[in-house]
Design an enzyme around this catalytic site. Sequence first.
Site, PDB file in Angstrom:
ATOM      1  N   HIS A   1      -5.211  -4.160   4.633  1.00  0.00           N
ATOM      2  CA  HIS A   1      -5.303  -2.895   3.553  1.00  0.00           C
ATOM      3  C   HIS A   1      -3.884  -2.593   3.520  1.00  0.00           C
ATOM      4  CE1 HIS A   1      -6.316   1.020   2.030  1.00  0.00           C
ATOM      5  NE2 HIS A   1      -7.307   0.265   1.459  1.00  0.00           N
ATOM      6  N   CYS A   2      -3.035  -2.417   4.534  1.00  0.00           N
ATOM      7  CA  CYS A   2      -1.424  -1.907   4.483  1.00  0.00           C
ATOM      8  C   CYS A   2      -0.641  -2.692   3.608  1.00  0.00           C
ATOM      9  CB  CYS A   2      -0.742  -2.031   5.894  1.00  0.00           C
ATOM     10  SG  CYS A   2      -1.555  -1.251   7.153  1.00  0.00           S
ATOM     11  N   ALA A   3      -1.140  -4.244   3.455  1.00  0.00           N
ATOM     12  CA  ALA A   3      -0.434  -4.962   2.647  1.00  0.00           C
ATOM     13  C   ALA A   3      -0.787  -5.404   1.232  1.00  0.00           C
ATOM     14  CB  ALA A   3      -0.489  -6.521   3.581  1.00  0.00           C
TER      15      ALA A   3
ATOM     16  N   ASN B   1      -9.176  -1.689   8.857  1.00  0.00           N
ATOM     17  CA  ASN B   1      -7.997  -1.985   7.749  1.00  0.00           C
ATOM     18  C   ASN B   1      -8.147  -3.141   6.859  1.00  0.00           C
ATOM     19  OD1 ASN B   1      -4.691  -2.581   6.960  1.00  0.00           O
ATOM     20  ND2 ASN B   1      -5.053  -0.471   7.565  1.00  0.00           N
TER      21      ASN B   1
ATOM     22  N   ARG C   1       0.678  -1.203   0.149  1.00  0.00           N
ATOM     23  CA  ARG C   1       0.118  -0.260  -0.032  1.00  0.00           C
ATOM     24  C   ARG C   1       0.754   1.073   0.217  1.00  0.00           C
ATOM     25  NH1 ARG C   1      -5.166   1.011  -1.491  1.00  0.00           N
ATOM     26  NH2 ARG C   1      -5.297  -1.190  -0.873  1.00  0.00           N
TER      27      ARG C   1
END
Length: 405
Positions: free
Chosen positions: A382-384, A331, A140
């Site tokens: 979401h970060c990944a 997330n 992300r």
Amino acid sequence: MAPSRPSRRALLQSGAAFAALALAGGCSSSSSDSGGPESPAPSGTAPSGTASGDAAAAGRSMPAESRPHTRTFMAWPALEEVWGDQLPGVRQDIASLAQAIAGFEPVVLLARPDQAAEARQACGSSVEVLELAVDDLWARDSGPTFVTGPQGLAGIDFHFNGWGGKQTHAEDAKVAAAVLEHYGITRIAAPVTGEGGGLEVDGEGTLMATESCWVNDNRNPGKSRDQIEAAFKDLLGVRKVIWFKGVAGQDITDCHVDALARFAEPGTVLLHRPAADTPPDVWTTASDQARQVLQSATDAAGRPFRIVDLPEPDFNLIQGAGKNFLATYINYYVCNGGVIVPRFGDQAADDHAAGVIGDLHPGRKVTQVSINHIAAGGGGIHCATQQQPAQAPAGGSTTGASGAA
């Protein structure tokens, strides 16, 4: 009772700790955090082979995540000095997440050439592995942020600098440009430095962001909030920016918005809320401040916001929930026909969150994935992940929020 959490993610404490610092993706107050960016945003003429923001922005916009995707990008965590003995567990979480998303749309996993075979074995044939040097799993933030428009698909390079120089990022700093070059997609060199996790759009002209992340000398020294907002409007095609104060210096991201507030649809915002018995701290203050902003704000179309609270789980029921554990359901990730939601181990809270998120994304299959190793490092689903939106044919529009690209 939720434990006292001075941070959601470990911060750099000394030069010796630089290479060992854990990770990326959480939430963050004022714009005065220091750190000195290693890769300052360029100014003036865009690099060869790129488009400047001014030239590329005409007619372009960042689609909502709920729009159809061509593929999802992810990355294979590479460095033992970052994850230590947690690396095998983190890699298993990434493999499970990639497989879950691949049930809905193509997944491209970036992996160092010497680690590609291991990544392929872990993920299976449903996931494509692209050999590309990476440092960590946070696609992300290191990957490009995509925009669409009459001139086609383009990717914005926000010049990833390790969240303001907090983690080694020699390879991740080059990921956005390398991905765009590989796929032959126009690269737009942003006039500001930051990360995709710091941006949340509704696809209809509204963006949410935290001041602590963007109006911060560790990324954008000397730039005012107004200057950064102008860059967002130019690059992403948004007309209104909703700013939250955030929390600077308490986690590695300086409070990314994607762990604080998300658009379920235009006009509806899911807001992370601490557990009811959480003692007041910087994170409860950040959530309260965001709620106050949303209660008095309107979106780009003039609509007031419907706010849906989503409480975090009970830390006492989560295995491996240390001080940096990112226990937020906000997330999550929306993909073609599905929504991927974290499962932490508090069954009542996990099921409640899946139900709320599912109700707000009708027509999509909710898939829960255990990500406790990733969350222990302060990040989430979401970060990944980073979506590549489907580009509408010339003269047409891409429709069908839950359909495959």
